[in-house]
Enzyme design. Structure first.
Site, PDB file in Angstrom:
ATOM      1  N   LYS A 168       0.855  -1.189   0.000  1.00  4.14           N
ATOM      2  CA  LYS A 168       0.000   0.000   0.000  1.00  4.14           C
ATOM      3  C   LYS A 168       0.892   1.239   0.000  1.00  4.14           C
ATOM      4  CE  LYS A 168      -4.470   1.102   1.945  1.00  4.14           C
ATOM      5  NZ  LYS A 168      -5.603   0.584   2.692  1.00  4.14           N
ATOM      6  N   GLU A 184     -19.930  -5.838   9.116  1.00  6.66           N
ATOM      7  CA  GLU A 184     -20.927  -5.108   9.900  1.00  6.66           C
ATOM      8  C   GLU A 184     -22.026  -6.027  10.421  1.00  6.66           C
ATOM      9  OE1 GLU A 184     -19.705  -4.114   6.968  1.00  6.66           O
ATOM     10  OE2 GLU A 184     -18.722  -2.199   7.438  1.00  6.66           O
ATOM     11  N   ARG A 226     -26.011  -2.386   5.802  1.00  7.94           N
ATOM     12  CA  ARG A 226     -25.691  -3.766   5.473  1.00  7.94           C
ATOM     13  C   ARG A 226     -26.147  -4.734   6.567  1.00  7.94           C
ATOM     14  NH1 ARG A 226     -20.188  -5.173   2.503  1.00  7.94           N
ATOM     15  NH2 ARG A 226     -21.313  -4.099   0.875  1.00  7.94           N
TER      16      ARG A 226
HETATM   17  C1  LIG Z   1     -19.160  -2.157   3.973  1.00 10.18           C
HETATM   18  C2  LIG Z   1     -17.972  -1.261   4.159  1.00 10.18           C
HETATM   19  N1  LIG Z   1     -17.408  -1.157   5.383  1.00 10.18           N
HETATM   20  C3  LIG Z   1     -16.337  -0.348   5.563  1.00 10.18           C
HETATM   21  C4  LIG Z   1     -15.813   0.364   4.532  1.00 10.18           C
HETATM   22  C5  LIG Z   1     -14.666   1.342   4.745  1.00 10.18           C
HETATM   23  N2  LIG Z   1     -13.462   0.903   4.037  1.00 10.18           N
HETATM   24  C6  LIG Z   1     -13.120   1.426   2.842  1.00 10.18           C
HETATM   25  S1  LIG Z   1     -11.718   0.780   2.249  1.00 10.18           S
HETATM   26  C7  LIG Z   1     -11.529  -0.187   3.594  1.00 10.18           C
HETATM   27  C8  LIG Z   1     -10.344  -1.075   3.692  1.00 10.18           C
HETATM   28  C9  LIG Z   1     -10.258  -1.992   2.545  1.00 10.18           C
HETATM   29  O1  LIG Z   1      -9.141  -2.780   2.688  1.00 10.18           O
HETATM   30  P1  LIG Z   1      -8.666  -3.672   1.481  1.00 10.18           P
HETATM   31  O2  LIG Z   1      -9.828  -4.372   0.880  1.00 10.18           O
HETATM   32  O3  LIG Z   1      -7.546  -4.519   1.963  1.00 10.18           O
HETATM   33  O4  LIG Z   1      -8.187  -2.624   0.406  1.00 10.18           O
HETATM   34  P2  LIG Z   1      -6.902  -1.677   0.439  1.00 10.18           P
HETATM   35  O5  LIG Z   1      -7.399  -0.325   0.858  1.00 10.18           O
HETATM   36  O6  LIG Z   1      -5.921  -2.225   1.420  1.00 10.18           O
HETATM   37  O7  LIG Z   1      -6.417  -1.697  -0.939  1.00 10.18           O
HETATM   38  C10 LIG Z   1     -12.564  -0.006   4.504  1.00 10.18           C
HETATM   39  C11 LIG Z   1     -12.687  -0.683   5.807  1.00 10.18           C
HETATM   40  C12 LIG Z   1     -16.445   0.228   3.272  1.00 10.18           C
HETATM   41  N3  LIG Z   1     -16.022   0.916   2.200  1.00 10.18           N
HETATM   42  N4  LIG Z   1     -17.498  -0.586   3.117  1.00 10.18           N
END
Ligand SMILES: Cc1ncc(C[n+]2csc(CCOP(=O)(O)OP(=O)(O)O)c2C)c(N)n1
Length: 643
Positions: free
Chosen positions: A291, A377, A405
């Site tokens: 990242k 969630e 959700r």
């Molecule tokens: C249902 C939901 N819960 C929480 C989030 C907030 N959120 C956005 S990106 C993220 C992390 C995603 O991590 P990953 O899939 O590993 O992607 P990366 O950012 O590391 O590329 C979160 C928790 C969201 N977008 N949707």
């Protein structure tokens, strides 16, 4: 003395790329140069607009490789969440508009079907990509078409139930589908849970390097479709990684990886093989990335640079606008800590948003009482219900839009069983640059219709402290309190909140003819509106309802009886507070004598990303919108009042 002339700067490749078809013939060297240019473009754009930085930087090579190998937009490329899709936007004809990202009228911060034919599926919420991809793949098969469908999903997003539901289905469908697991060992915060530990074990396996090279060599050697014997050899090698088949294979996927997601020599052959294989199977390509890759400040602090405001590109210094007041999130965290000091049954739950919800600070103080359950969630809510069964006082802190959700869990597991789970609902109302996917528009509508839940909507940050204290004191049923993104109004804060009388509002000022009944943080705008009306000779009554449920029926009836016009104001959709007030008044016959009620709520359309003040102005939910509504209801022109 002769001087060697400075190396001529390479001509920009990105300048000549207006769509992915332009890079299909690029050499690896050209792809590498292009990737670097995409990164620079992205860093500069985000430094001006703010937005998601780390995730996009991490997938720059992967994005270039995917558009190089696959025939997008005919092949469907689906980005989970969509926050990592900035390089994809740059390569798919939206480069010129990158500096409008997340601004009013500009590009969305996520993927969006209406924005580009290269965005086959819109997102914002996580873990939907495999489901959508499988639907498209099955749709393709039903139509007898033959394009590829590729979903890119992060290791964080992989922690959500929906991702497993989709894999479970995909593994048995016999539909050709590619899932790319982008494993950067980060969610927003460090990832949690057994899946994360499992992926780490895959990577730290002693055979990781040899397998990686084997995958590469095989990919080089084998013309698609893969030879049967070699396939067996590869399967054997892949089996060695986890000692007999990966979890993904158990779910019916053909697993390839792990491969270095920053190395075209590894990425391209594997992607080409996957593309050219005529196996009707679901394939999972496990790609390892970093990242923030390529921008040292973002590499060093992946959590801090996940989402950023404006920043200085050279120093990486984040532009912190001067704070006038603490954020609601910070006040919630402080209030909960104050309560938890006095009550060791208080526990806190977050679904992968420790910093976003302020539970990181709570966790620093009470680590054993803080639970990050991952992007899950639904599970968070039922897990909280279980804790409540054991006599704990769970505070489940979830953004309004993500709580959508978990609606069935809220209704069936918590409310129906009268379990005293406390929902701390952050990002209520409009949220600005993140736009409609993240707006907290519906929680009052979807919670308000449930029997026997207490719903509070604090009007300022001191009221939020009282809401937290009140929720802590409610032990016989569920409760919720909602509060917006951003700063409070700067009001003085108590050390600890006070328990409020349930279902009682407060009158802020007494007046006549017009009553404004506010719920939530629009109160500040209502006060401005009341001031303006007063300066024009109208002195409205102004009340803060404090509770959406139970309604303060006595107060509402009194306002209805003593005034000609009643305006309700809330930061939520139709079906929320105003609708409940109207339903109650109609049932009481209080509308029969000609009371004019004007409910002000969010409109019946999705409000586009913009800065929050502009958003509220656009929909008339600010002081001047309230003044106009009052004047219209009275049938008076602004000028007449002035006179
Ligand atoms: C249902 C939901 N819960 C929480 C989030 C907030 N959120 C956005 S990106 C993220 C992390 C995603 O991590 P990953 O899939 O590993 O992607 P990366 O950012 O590391 O590329 C979160 C928790 C969201 N977008 N949707």
């Amino acid at each position: 003395m002769t001087r060697t002339p400075p190396a001529k700067p390479k001509a920009s490749l990105l300048e000549g790329v207006s769509r992915p078809a332009d890079i299909r013939d690029f050499s690896i060297e050209e792809l590498e140069q292009l990737t670097e240019e995409v990164r620079q473009e992205m860093i500069h754009s985000v430094s001006i607009t703010g937005g998601h930085l780390g995730a996009g930087l991490g997938v720059a090579e992967l994005t270039v490789a995917l558009h190089h190998v696959f025939d997008t937009p005919r092949d469907k490329l689906i980005w989970d969440v969509g926050h990592q899709a900035y390089p994809h936007k740059i390569l798919t004809g939206r480069r010129e508009r990158m500096r409008t990202l997340r601004q009013g009228g500009g590009l969305s911060g996520f993927t969006r079907r209406s924005e580009s034919e290269y965005d086959p599926f819109g997102a914002g919420h996580s873990s939907t990509s495999i489901s959508a991809a499988l639907g498209m793949a099955v749709g393709r098969d039903l139509k007898g078409d033959n394009f590829n469908v590729i979903a890119v999903i992060g290791d964080g997003a992989m922690s959500a139930g929906q991702a497993y539901e989709a894999m479970n289905n995909a593994g048995s469908m016999g539909s050709r589908l590619v899932v790319i697991l982008n494993d950067n060992d980060m969610s927003i915060a460090p990832p949690v849970g057994a899946m994360s530990a499992y992926l780490s074990r895959l990577l730290s396996s002693p055979t990781y390097h040899s397998v990686r090279h084997l995958a590469k060599d095989l990919a080089h050697l084998l013309p698609p479709p893969l030879e049967r014997a070699a396939k067996r050899a590869e399967e054997y090698a892949r089996g060695m990684v986890s000692g007999g088949g990966t979890l993904f294979e158990e779910m019916g996927f053909y697993y390839v990886g792990p491969i270095d997601g920053h190395n075209f020599e590894h990425l391209l052959p594997v992607l080409k093989n996957v593309r050219d294989s005529d196996d009707a199977n679901a394939v999972l390509v496990h790609v390892v990335t970093k990242k923030g890759r390529g921008y040292p400040p973002a590499e060093a602090a992946a959590d801090k640079y996940h989402g950023v405001g404006r920043f200085d590109v050279v120093t990486g210094q984040l532009d912190k606008p001067k704070a006038n007041a603490p954020t609601y999130t910070a006040v919630f965290s402080k209030a909960l800590q104050a309560e938890a000091e006095h009550d060791d049954r208080i526990v806190a739950i977050t679904a992968a948003m420790p910093a976003g919800t302020g539970l990181d600070k709570f966790g620093d103080r009470f680590p054993a009482r803080t639970f990050d359950v991952g992007i899950a969630e639904q599970h968070a809510v039922t897990f909280a219900a279980g804790l409540a069964c054991e006599g704990f006082k769970p505070f489940c802190a979830i953004y309004s839009s993500f709580l959508q959700r978990a609606y069935d869990q809220v209704q069936h597991d918590v409310v129906l069983q009268k379990l005293p789970v406390r929902f701390a609902i952050d990002r209520a109302g409009l949220v600005g640059a993140d736009g409609a996917t993240h707006a907290g528009a519906y929680d009052m509508a979807f919670l308000g219709c449930l029997p026997d839940i207490v719903i509070m909507c604090p009007a300022d940050e001191a009221e939020l402290m009282h809401a937290v204290a009140t929720a802590a004191s409610i032990n016989d049923r569920p409760s919720a309190f909602r509060y917006p993104r951003g700063e409070g109004v700067g009001i003085e804060l108590p050390e600890r909140g006070s328990v409020l009388p349930i279902g009682k509002g407060r009158v802020i000022r007494e007046g006549s003819r017009v009553a404004i009944l506010s719920l939530g943080t629009r109160l500040a705008e209502c006060i401005k509106a009341a001031d303006e009306l007063a300066s024009r000779g109208l002195n409205p009554t102004l009340a803060d309802a404090r509770f959406m449920k139970p309604l303060d029926e006595e107060l509402i009836l009194r306002l209805a009886r003593d005034h000609d016009v009643l305006i309700t104001v809330e930061e939520g959709s139709v079906g929320g507070f105003g609708s409940h007030v109207l339903h109650f008044l109609a049932g009481q016959g209080a509308l029969d004598r000609g009371l004019k009620v004007r409910p002000l709520a969010l409109p019946d359309y999705f409000v586009e990303h913009n800065n929050p003040d502009t958003q509220y102005e656009e929909i008339g939910l600010n002081a001047s919108g309230i003044v106009s509504t009052v004047l219209d209801a009275l049938g008076q022109e602004r000028a007449a009042i002035n006179a």
